[in-house]
Write an enzyme that holds these catalytic residues in place. Structure first.
Site, PDB file in Angstrom:
ATOM      1  N   GLY A  46      69.400  42.357  57.984  1.00 49.60           N
ATOM      2  CA  GLY A  46      68.931  43.185  59.080  1.00 49.60           C
ATOM      3  C   GLY A  46      68.449  42.315  60.223  1.00 49.60           C
ATOM      4  O   GLY A  46      68.105  41.142  60.035  1.00 49.60           O
ATOM      5  N   GLN A  51      64.034  40.024  67.684  1.00 52.62           N
ATOM      6  CA  GLN A  51      64.303  38.771  66.986  1.00 52.62           C
ATOM      7  C   GLN A  51      65.307  37.881  67.705  1.00 52.62           C
ATOM      8  O   GLN A  51      65.464  36.711  67.348  1.00 52.62           O
ATOM      9  CB  GLN A  51      64.790  39.046  65.564  1.00 52.62           C
ATOM     10  N   CYS A  88      62.053  37.053  55.994  1.00 52.07           N
ATOM     11  CA  CYS A  88      62.395  37.423  57.365  1.00 52.07           C
ATOM     12  C   CYS A  88      62.934  36.201  58.101  1.00 52.07           C
ATOM     13  O   CYS A  88      62.362  35.114  57.999  1.00 52.07           O
ATOM     14  CB  CYS A  88      61.149  37.964  58.072  1.00 52.07           C
ATOM     15  N   LEU A  89      64.004  36.414  58.843  1.00 53.13           N
ATOM     16  CA  LEU A  89      64.577  35.326  59.630  1.00 53.13           C
ATOM     17  C   LEU A  89      63.589  34.787  60.660  1.00 53.13           C
ATOM     18  O   LEU A  89      63.662  33.621  61.043  1.00 53.13           O
ATOM     19  CB  LEU A  89      65.850  35.806  60.328  1.00 53.13           C
ATOM     20  N   HIS A 130      61.572  47.515  57.524  1.00 55.18           N
ATOM     21  CA  HIS A 130      61.274  46.153  57.975  1.00 55.18           C
ATOM     22  C   HIS A 130      61.708  45.964  59.436  1.00 55.18           C
ATOM     23  O   HIS A 130      60.941  45.457  60.262  1.00 55.18           O
ATOM     24  CB  HIS A 130      62.002  45.156  57.060  1.00 55.18           C
ATOM     25  N   GLU A 131      62.935  46.389  59.757  1.00 54.29           N
ATOM     26  CA  GLU A 131      63.446  46.196  61.124  1.00 54.29           C
ATOM     27  C   GLU A 131      62.725  47.097  62.128  1.00 54.29           C
ATOM     28  O   GLU A 131      62.441  46.678  63.249  1.00 54.29           O
ATOM     29  CB  GLU A 131      64.955  46.421  61.173  1.00 54.29           C
ATOM     30  N   HIS A 134      59.558  45.619  63.228  1.00 55.05           N
ATOM     31  CA  HIS A 134      59.742  44.619  64.297  1.00 55.05           C
ATOM     32  C   HIS A 134      59.662  45.264  65.679  1.00 55.05           C
ATOM     33  O   HIS A 134      59.156  44.657  66.618  1.00 55.05           O
ATOM     34  CB  HIS A 134      61.111  43.919  64.170  1.00 55.05           C
TER      35      HIS A 134
END
Length: 152
Positions: A46, A51, A88-89, A130-131, A134
Site C-alpha cells: 500500500g 508518502q 511501513c515504507l 493503514h493508508e 497516512h
C-alpha cells in the site's frame, strides 16, 4: 511511469492532513500511476500520496491479488478487531503490533471518478486503514501497542 523516492520520517508532509481531490484530472491519473509503480518497486502492499510528498487524499493498495486505487477514501463501517504486526515504507527498519478493525467498508472514487464502495477484511482491511491513517497524518508507531526493529 515514474518511481518516486518514498518520503520517510520525520518529513513534515507525513504529519499533515491531506487535502481532498475535487475531480479526477490527468494530473491525478499520473499520481495514481506513479504511486502504483512506486509501491511495486518498493515491494509494498500500500501507499498513500503523502508518502511520495503529495498531500492529497489518494491511496493505492495491492495485498497480492488485486490493485485498488481510491481517491478520497473514507471508512464508513467498522467491525471487530484484529491485532497484527505492521511495517511501513515511511518508517524504515521498524515494525509494530497494531490493533485495527477486522472488517471495514471504504467509500471513495475510482480513477474514472465513479463512486465506489469496498468491503474488506483481514489484510486488505488492515492495509486500507493503514493508508487512510497516512491521509490524516497518523503513522503506525503512533498507535502501535509494541514497536521493535525489523531485524529483532
Amino acid at each position: 511511469m515514474a518511481v518516486y523516492q518514498v518520503v520517510t520520517i520525520p518529513d513534515p508532509v507525513l504529519r499533515q492532513k491531506a487535502q481532498a481531490v475535487d475531480k479526477i484530472t490527468p494530473g491525478v491519473l499520473r499520481v495514481l500511476d506513479n504511486m502504483r509503480d512506486t509501491m511495486y518497486a518498493a515491494d509494498g502492499i500500500g501507499l498513500a500520496a503523502p508518502q511520495i510528498g503529495i498531500s492529497k487524499r489518494i491511496i493505492v493498495v495491492d495485498p497480492g491479488d488485486q490493485l485498488y486505487e481510491i481517491v478520497n477514501p473514507e471508512i464508513v463501517i467498522r467491525e471487530g478487531e484484529q491485532t497484527a504486526q505492521e511495517g511501513c515504507l515511511s518508517v524504515p527498519e521498524m515494525v509494530g503490533w497494531v490493533s485495527r478493525s477486522q472488517k471495514i467498508t471504504v467509500r471513495g472514487m475510482n480513477r474514472a471518478g465513479e463512486k465506489i464502495e469496498i468491503e474488506a477484511s483481514d489484510i486488505l482491511a488492515r492495509a486500507f486503514q493503514h493508508e487512510i491513517d497516512h491521509l490524516d497524518g497518523i503513522l503506525f508507531p503512533d498507535i502501535a501497542i509494541k514497536m521493535q526493529r525489523e531485524s529483532e
